[in-house]
Design a protein around this motif. Structure first.
Motif, mmCIF file in Angstrom:
data_model
loop_
_atom_site.group_PDB
_atom_site.id
_atom_site.type_symbol
_atom_site.label_atom_id
_atom_site.label_comp_id
_atom_site.label_asym_id
_atom_site.label_seq_id
_atom_site.Cartn_x
_atom_site.Cartn_y
_atom_site.Cartn_z
ATOM 1 N N GLN A 1 -2.340 51.801 5.151
ATOM 2 C CA GLN A 1 -1.274 52.989 4.871
ATOM 3 C C GLN A 1 -1.272 54.107 5.971
ATOM 4 O O GLN A 1 -2.244 54.541 6.426
ATOM 5 N N LYS B 1 3.293 50.791 3.005
ATOM 6 C CA LYS B 1 2.828 50.880 4.521
ATOM 7 C C LYS B 1 2.995 52.455 4.739
ATOM 8 O O LYS B 1 2.043 52.915 5.550
ATOM 9 N N ASP C 1 -1.398 46.322 2.478
ATOM 10 C CA ASP C 1 -0.492 47.610 2.860
ATOM 11 C C ASP C 1 -1.108 48.906 2.703
ATOM 12 O O ASP C 1 -1.024 49.879 3.138
#
Length: 322
Positions: free
Chosen positions: A23, A138, A19
């Motif tokens: 991002q 995320k 993640d």
């Protein structure tokens, strides 16, 4: 740490790495409100309080939430007329406070949806607040706020499935600010200090009152109460009722985010036949208010979280300087 915790940690860290690598960043500041553990630390009332304080200062807060157990998967702006089964109980509660709430499991997608749907421009003072966002990496966060339950603290240092921790305790250092919620617990404060945490604040619980179905405030005077709720910390709910001056003579505890049916409610009403009042939480009330033939004795507890003005100023400073 046993084998189950090690397995959880392995997959948790792998997802975290993935993640962070992918991002994404929204074009407006993002504040995350979350916790390390499963269960209630007051995230929803804290998020509401923070959004209201930002509104007072001329900002346009937008709450991004996954809407746990809500059936709608596509991005949607939550309104108070919606059904909790579609959008989730907590998003509906926040929308009932007159706040802008966007339900979408992908918070980045939800943020872009809000910008387009509402028509925000660079001139707007938009702030996104990610509800339950500590593990949602995320989306880039300008300010990472972590909440700790002032009643319980960290009583069991075990990861899921052997304990309440969703994240390793060491990740507390990733928070810009740590708030001890509900109760001003000095022992927890000192424990956090010993772990090297510097930015620690209190956000105590404020009992607004117990309200009837039509919004009248019920003054506690020793009435016999039957309590029911589907929340993480049910015992604190019972404690608050007794402390207010009600007499809890019976109760029914459900799993967090309980989905009620007419059959379940009938059983509750039967169990509560000897009580003068039937009291639940607002989180539960938003899910059952759509049912017909609710008894006049049904009430719900309204609570809030207090964040002092100087602390809100600190959050805003971090938001602009991180």
């Amino acid at each position: 740490m046993n084998i189950f915790e090690k397995l959880y940690l392995f997959f948790y860290l792998r997802k975290k790495k993935k993640d962070l690598k992918s991002q994404k960043k929204l074009p407006f500041p993002v504040i995350s409100v979350g916790n390390l553990t499963v269960g209630g630390t007051g995230k929803t009332p804290f998020t509401v309080a923070l959004a209201c304080e930002l509104q007072k200062r001329g900002y346009s807060p937008v709450i991004l939430t996954r809407g746990y157990r809500g059936r709608v998967k596509a991005p949607v702006i939550v309104t108070k007329e919606m059904d909790a089964r579609d959008v989730g109980d907590e998003p509906l509660m926040m929308a009932m406070e007159g706040l802008t709430v966007v339900k979408c499991p992908d918070r980045y997608r939800g943020g872009l949806y809000a910008i387009k749907k509402i028509g925000f421009t660079d001139r707007d003072r938009v702030v996104f607040i990610v509800d339950d966002g500590f593990q949602h990496r995320k989306l880039y966060r300008d300010v990472n706020i972590l909440l700790v339950d002032g009643f319980k603290g960290f009583d069991k240092f075990h990861l899921i499935p052997c304990g309440p921790f969703r994240s390793p305790l060491s990740e507390i250092s990733e928070a810009h600010m740590v708030f001890i919620t509900k109760k001003q617990n000095e022992a927890i404060y000192q424990g956090l200090k010993e772990q090297g945490i510097k930015e620690i604040y209190f956000a105590p619980l404020k009992i607004e009152g117990v309200l009837s179905i039509d919004g009248r405030k019920i003054e506690p005077s020793g009435q016999r109460v039957f309590a029911f709720a589907g929340i993480a910390n049910f015992q604190s709910f019972l404690t608050l009722l007794n402390d207010m001056g009600f007499k809890v003579v019976g109760y029914k505890k459900f799993i967090d985010h309980k989905k009620y049916s007419e059959r379940a409610l009938k059983k509750i009403f039967t169990l509560a036949s000897e009580a003068e009042l039937l009291v639940t939480t607002k989180k539960d009330f938003v899910k059952i208010k759509k049912f017909s033939n609710l008894p006049n004795s049904l009430c719900y507890m309204e609570i809030s979280i207090e964040i002092n003005s100087q602390t809100v100023d600190k959050i805003i400073d971090l938001m602009h300087n991180c």
